[in-house]
Design a protein around this motif. Structure first.
Motif, mmCIF file in Angstrom:
data_model
loop_
_atom_site.group_PDB
_atom_site.id
_atom_site.type_symbol
_atom_site.label_atom_id
_atom_site.label_comp_id
_atom_site.label_asym_id
_atom_site.label_seq_id
_atom_site.Cartn_x
_atom_site.Cartn_y
_atom_site.Cartn_z
ATOM 1 N N THR A 140 0.873 -1.175 0.000
ATOM 2 C CA THR A 140 0.000 0.000 0.000
ATOM 3 C C THR A 140 0.906 1.220 0.000
ATOM 4 O O THR A 140 1.796 1.337 0.849
ATOM 5 N N TYR B 130 1.461 7.573 1.870
ATOM 6 C CA TYR B 130 0.676 8.671 1.330
ATOM 7 C C TYR B 130 1.020 10.015 1.950
ATOM 8 O O TYR B 130 0.172 10.856 2.126
ATOM 9 N N ARG C 87 -0.752 13.919 -2.458
ATOM 10 C CA ARG C 87 -1.981 14.253 -1.715
ATOM 11 C C ARG C 87 -2.781 15.340 -2.410
ATOM 12 O O ARG C 87 -3.998 15.315 -2.413
ATOM 13 N N PRO D 269 -6.840 12.759 -3.761
ATOM 14 C CA PRO D 269 -7.308 12.757 -2.367
ATOM 15 C C PRO D 269 -7.261 11.351 -1.784
ATOM 16 O O PRO D 269 -7.468 10.369 -2.487
ATOM 17 N N PRO D 270 -6.981 11.233 -0.465
ATOM 18 C CA PRO D 270 -6.848 9.913 0.163
ATOM 19 C C PRO D 270 -8.043 8.990 -0.085
ATOM 20 O O PRO D 270 -7.857 7.792 -0.286
ATOM 21 N N GLU D 271 -9.234 9.526 -0.103
ATOM 22 C CA GLU D 271 -10.408 8.658 -0.313
ATOM 23 C C GLU D 271 -10.412 8.035 -1.710
ATOM 24 O O GLU D 271 -10.974 6.966 -1.921
ATOM 25 N N ARG D 272 -9.760 8.670 -2.675
ATOM 26 C CA ARG D 272 -9.699 8.112 -4.026
ATOM 27 C C ARG D 272 -8.529 7.150 -4.187
ATOM 28 O O ARG D 272 -8.491 6.377 -5.129
ATOM 29 N N ARG E 57 -7.480 4.982 -1.729
ATOM 30 C CA ARG E 57 -7.487 3.913 -0.725
ATOM 31 C C ARG E 57 -7.314 2.517 -1.323
ATOM 32 O O ARG E 57 -6.838 1.619 -0.659
ATOM 33 N N ASN E 58 -7.677 2.339 -2.572
ATOM 34 C CA ASN E 58 -7.514 1.032 -3.203
ATOM 35 C C ASN E 58 -6.266 0.948 -4.073
ATOM 36 O O ASN E 58 -6.084 -0.016 -4.797
#
Length: 194
Positions: free
Chosen positions: A40, A43, A49, A53-56, A58-59
């Motif tokens: 992973t 980040y 960043r 964005p972190p939410e995009r 995460r995978n």
């Protein structure tokens, strides 16, 4: 093996701690499983960043590379079968990902050919220099159009991405125009800036 993509996504001390078996080298040359090598991304790179964005992200996962594996080019086994190792290993995890991006060295050696044979699409980063134009011609005409099609493997060129252009030079403009003439619609409209 240059590991530029890896260096953008992993912490600075990653390179001093990683075992080469836990890189793309391990998958291709030492029979490591893809699941054991995938990491992973770290980040905390501010540039990343801002763009993702972190939410995009995460995978987002990465099969790392390090410059140390360059020696693997010289250890590459002979014959055609070893060039399918990455493809065969990736098939085991393919359904878990929407995209898998291979960061390859700027040559047509063992790692790059393994990645080409495991790919459906390619983005070709290049600079607008005479030798780069020649390299792109060889990659598209000789490798993708001739060699890969002769073994019934299709790779589509998604685009050619200019990298760090010197836009004030006539040579840069001339080579960019020549690439557009040779491969209409394949040059991305935006280059990666200096």
């Amino acid at each position: 093996p240059q590991a530029h993509l890896t260096s953008m996504f992993l912490p600075p001390d990653f390179f001093s701690q990683i075992d080469v078996r836990n890189t793309i080298y391990g998958i291709i040359a030492q029979d490591a499983n893809v699941d054991d090598v995938i990491v992973t991304p770290y980040y905390e790179n501010e540039k990343i960043r801002k763009k993702v964005p972190p939410e995009r992200a995460r995978n987002l996962k990465l099969i790392p590379s390090i410059i140390d594996i360059s020696k693997g080019e010289f250890e590459a086994p002979s014959g055609l079968f070893p060039y399918f190792k990455l493809r065969n290993k990736i098939e085991a995890v393919l359904s878990a990902y929407d995209f898998i991006i291979f960061d390859t060295p700027p040559n047509l050696g063992f790692y790059t050919m393994n990645a080409m044979l495991a790919s459906k699409y390619v983005i070709i980063p290049t600079q607008y220099e005479p030798l780069d134009l020649r390299g792109v011609k060889i990659l598209i005409n000789d490798v993708i159009n001739d060699l890969l099609s002769s073994i019934k493997h299709s790779v589509e060129v998604l685009g050619i991405l200019g990298n760090r252009p010197i836009t004030t030079r006539r040579l840069t403009v001339s080579i960019r125009d020549e690439m557009e003439r040779l491969w209409p619609g394949k040059l991305f409209p935006v280059d990666v800036p200096r």
